[in-house]
Design a protein around this motif. Structure first.
Motif, short mmCIF file in Angstrom:
data_model
loop_
_atom_site.label_atom_id
_atom_site.label_comp_id
_atom_site.label_asym_id
_atom_site.label_seq_id
_atom_site.Cartn_x
_atom_site.Cartn_y
_atom_site.Cartn_z
N SER A 66 0.74 -1.39 -0.20
CA SER A 66 -0.03 0.15 0.03
C SER A 66 0.71 1.27 0.06
O SER A 66 0.56 2.23 -0.52
CB SER A 66 -0.81 0.06 1.14
N LEU A 67 1.87 1.20 0.65
CA LEU A 67 2.94 2.37 0.65
C LEU A 67 3.52 2.42 -0.61
O LEU A 67 3.76 3.84 -1.13
CB LEU A 67 3.94 2.24 1.85
N ALA A 68 4.13 1.54 -1.21
CA ALA A 68 4.75 1.40 -2.40
C ALA A 68 3.50 1.99 -3.67
O ALA A 68 4.21 2.93 -4.44
CB ALA A 68 5.17 0.06 -2.96
N LEU A 69 2.34 1.56 -3.63
CA LEU A 69 1.45 1.84 -4.43
C LEU A 69 1.15 3.56 -4.42
O LEU A 69 0.70 3.96 -5.53
CB LEU A 69 0.13 1.11 -4.32
N ASP A 70 1.22 4.10 -3.33
CA ASP A 70 0.92 5.48 -3.26
C ASP A 70 1.92 6.29 -4.06
O ASP A 70 1.79 7.57 -4.21
CB ASP A 70 0.87 5.81 -1.51
N HIS A 71 3.15 5.62 -4.12
CA HIS A 71 4.26 6.48 -4.81
C HIS A 71 4.34 6.11 -6.49
O HIS A 71 5.15 6.47 -7.11
CB HIS A 71 5.67 6.22 -4.28
N MET A 72 3.34 5.41 -6.93
CA MET A 72 3.25 5.06 -8.22
C MET A 72 2.05 5.68 -8.95
O MET A 72 1.09 5.76 -8.42
CB MET A 72 3.40 3.44 -8.46
N ARG A 73 2.47 5.74 -10.40
CA ARG A 73 1.17 6.57 -11.06
C ARG A 73 1.59 5.97 -12.57
O ARG A 73 2.69 5.82 -13.02
CB ARG A 73 1.07 7.96 -11.09
N HIS A 74 0.33 5.70 -13.09
CA HIS A 74 0.54 5.15 -14.49
C HIS A 74 0.13 6.20 -15.60
O HIS A 74 -1.00 6.78 -15.50
CB HIS A 74 -0.62 3.94 -14.90
N ASP A 75 0.83 6.25 -16.50
CA ASP A 75 0.72 6.95 -17.81
C ASP A 75 0.51 6.27 -18.66
O ASP A 75 0.68 5.21 -19.58
CB ASP A 75 1.97 7.81 -18.07
N VAL A 76 -1.09 6.08 -19.01
CA VAL A 76 -1.98 5.14 -19.93
C VAL A 76 -1.61 5.66 -21.43
O VAL A 76 -1.75 6.94 -21.74
CB VAL A 76 -3.33 5.36 -19.76
N LYS A 77 -1.16 4.87 -22.09
CA LYS A 77 -0.95 4.69 -23.69
C LYS A 77 -1.93 3.86 -24.55
O LYS A 77 -2.97 4.23 -25.10
CB LYS A 77 0.49 4.90 -24.24
N ASP A 78 -1.26 2.60 -24.45
CA ASP A 78 -2.21 1.66 -25.11
C ASP A 78 -3.20 0.89 -23.95
O ASP A 78 -3.94 0.29 -24.65
CB ASP A 78 -1.53 0.41 -25.77
N GLY A 79 -2.82 1.11 -22.99
CA GLY A 79 -3.75 0.59 -21.78
C GLY A 79 -3.71 -0.91 -21.61
O GLY A 79 -4.51 -1.55 -20.71
N ARG A 80 -2.56 -1.43 -21.99
CA ARG A 80 -2.58 -2.97 -22.03
C ARG A 80 -2.09 -3.36 -20.65
O ARG A 80 -2.42 -4.46 -20.07
CB ARG A 80 -1.62 -3.61 -22.94
#
Length: 375
Positions: free
Chosen positions: A152-166
């Motif tokens: 949960s702590l690691a996911l708070d520091h991650m963000r996804h830049d969506v391009k093809d969405g796969r």
């Protein structure tokens, strides 16, 4: 040598001293600047030894043992006679790293696609799952199970830049830039719908639709000021996680590049008054006088350096560095250390002497207290 004599009081007797030149290519001692051709024989010698081992099925431990014994002994032999230039040492370090990780002195670690540990983790621990949804169990080491608990702590520091969405999950990944969609609406969105989350619906309507020609999705990591980067930085992540406080004035007396780590840690405890002196032992119901002079009230300020024993050690060690400014008072000593000395080397030696004396006095204190040993 004059600086050494001025600090320590020790001088070389020229009539009893001799200079000997030894080692390969001793004529290089006369060179003011080393050229690449000067140390190329050493590089060639090491490279031949590395290549003679590449055809053998050596594990990581075997390659490490060869570096520690055969290669290091050769480098030490040259270093005993010459001051090797930085370019030579960088080349040797590069061959060290390449051979250790790839088995060849010419294939660097960066050229490898993936480490063995990462491949083993994907195959044995993750299998068909991901770090996000893999179940906790008894598989893996203690460190791996600890990593799972910190998801949960690691996911708070991650963000996804969506391009093809796969490779991005619609509900479970933070692709909006604020939070995960599941955290924003919960699991009862079907019963509430657009009536309660109309702002979220409007935001989703304006979001661009993934396109197969846009490329692969990118995982971004939070850096400074909540700005996300396409690479992971352990230093910036630590700064985001740690409890930040105001800097203290004595930090430069404790932490500097020339300090011995165990000495610096002991001084850090002394500055925070966390050493188990007599006044702190009273809180635990233990009466303890000064183990060095017998003073009834043993405090940090008494030990460094109001105690006659400790001040004698301090005076004999740093008397020439401080001159008339040397004092048994703790606060006055720290103030003197914070002031810049006449030369940079004097400033470094003052702090090193301070840390060494504190470390040595505390060791003497503990040896008398626990082992009855008097140094």
């Amino acid at each position: 040598m004059d600086q050494f004599a001025g600090v320590s009081g020790l001088r070389i007797n020229a009539s009893k001293s001799s200079i000997f030149a030894a080692g390969p290519n001793s004529h290089l001692l006369t060179h003011a600047v080393w050229r690449k051709t000067d140390y190329e024989p050493l590089i060639d010698q090491l490279r031949k030894k590395f290549f003679s081992w590449t055809h053998r099925a050596l594990f990581f431990a075997g390659r490490l043992q060869l570096i520690k014994t055969v290669i290091t002994s050769t480098v030490n032999f040259w270093s005993s006679a010459f001051l090797l230039p930085k370019g030579c040492l960088d080349t040797i370090e590069s061959m060290y790293s390449a051979f250790l990780w790839s088995g060849s002195p010419t294939i660097t670690y960066k050229e490898k696609t993936e480490s063995l540990w990462v491949a083993w983790t994907k195959e044995y621990l993750l299998k068909d799952s991901s770090y996000r949804d893999v179940r906790e169990g008894t598989l893996g080491s203690w460190a791996w199970r600890k990593l799972l608990k910190m998801r949960s702590l690691a996911l708070d520091h991650m963000r996804h830049d969506v391009k093809d969405g796969r490779s991005t999950f619609f509900w479970l990944d933070n692709w909006m830039g604020t939070c995960r969609l599941l955290d924003a609406v919960g699991e009862r969105i079907r019963s509430r719908g657009q009536r309660q989350y109309h702002e979220l619906y409007d935001k989703l309507d304006m979001w661009h639709v993934p396109c197969q020609d846009a490329g692969e999705d990118t995982v971004l990591w939070r850096a400074d000021n909540d700005e996300c980067k396409a690479y992971f930085s352990s230093a910036k992540t630590w700064n985001n996680l740690r409890d930040k406080r105001n800097e203290v004035s004595w930090r430069k007396v404790t932490w500097f590049s020339q300090a011995v780590p165990r000495h610096a840690f002991q001084v850090w405890l002394a500055f925070r008054d966390r050493l188990s002196t007599g006044d702190r032992m009273k809180n635990w119901g233990i009466e303890q006088c000064c183990m060095l002079c017998g003073e009834k009230n043993e405090t940090r300020d008494h030990m460094f350096f109001a105690c006659p024993f400790s001040f004698t050690v301090w005076l004999n060690t740093a008397g020439k560095l401080f001159g008339n400014a040397i004092t048994p008072d703790w606060n006055d000593t720290v103030s003197s250390l914070l002031q810049q000395a006449q030369t940079r080397i004097d400033h470094i030696l003052r702090r090193m002497a301070f840390q060494t004396v504190i470390y040595s006095i505390w060791r003497e204190h503990n040896s008398r207290r626990h082992g009855g040993v008097w140094g």
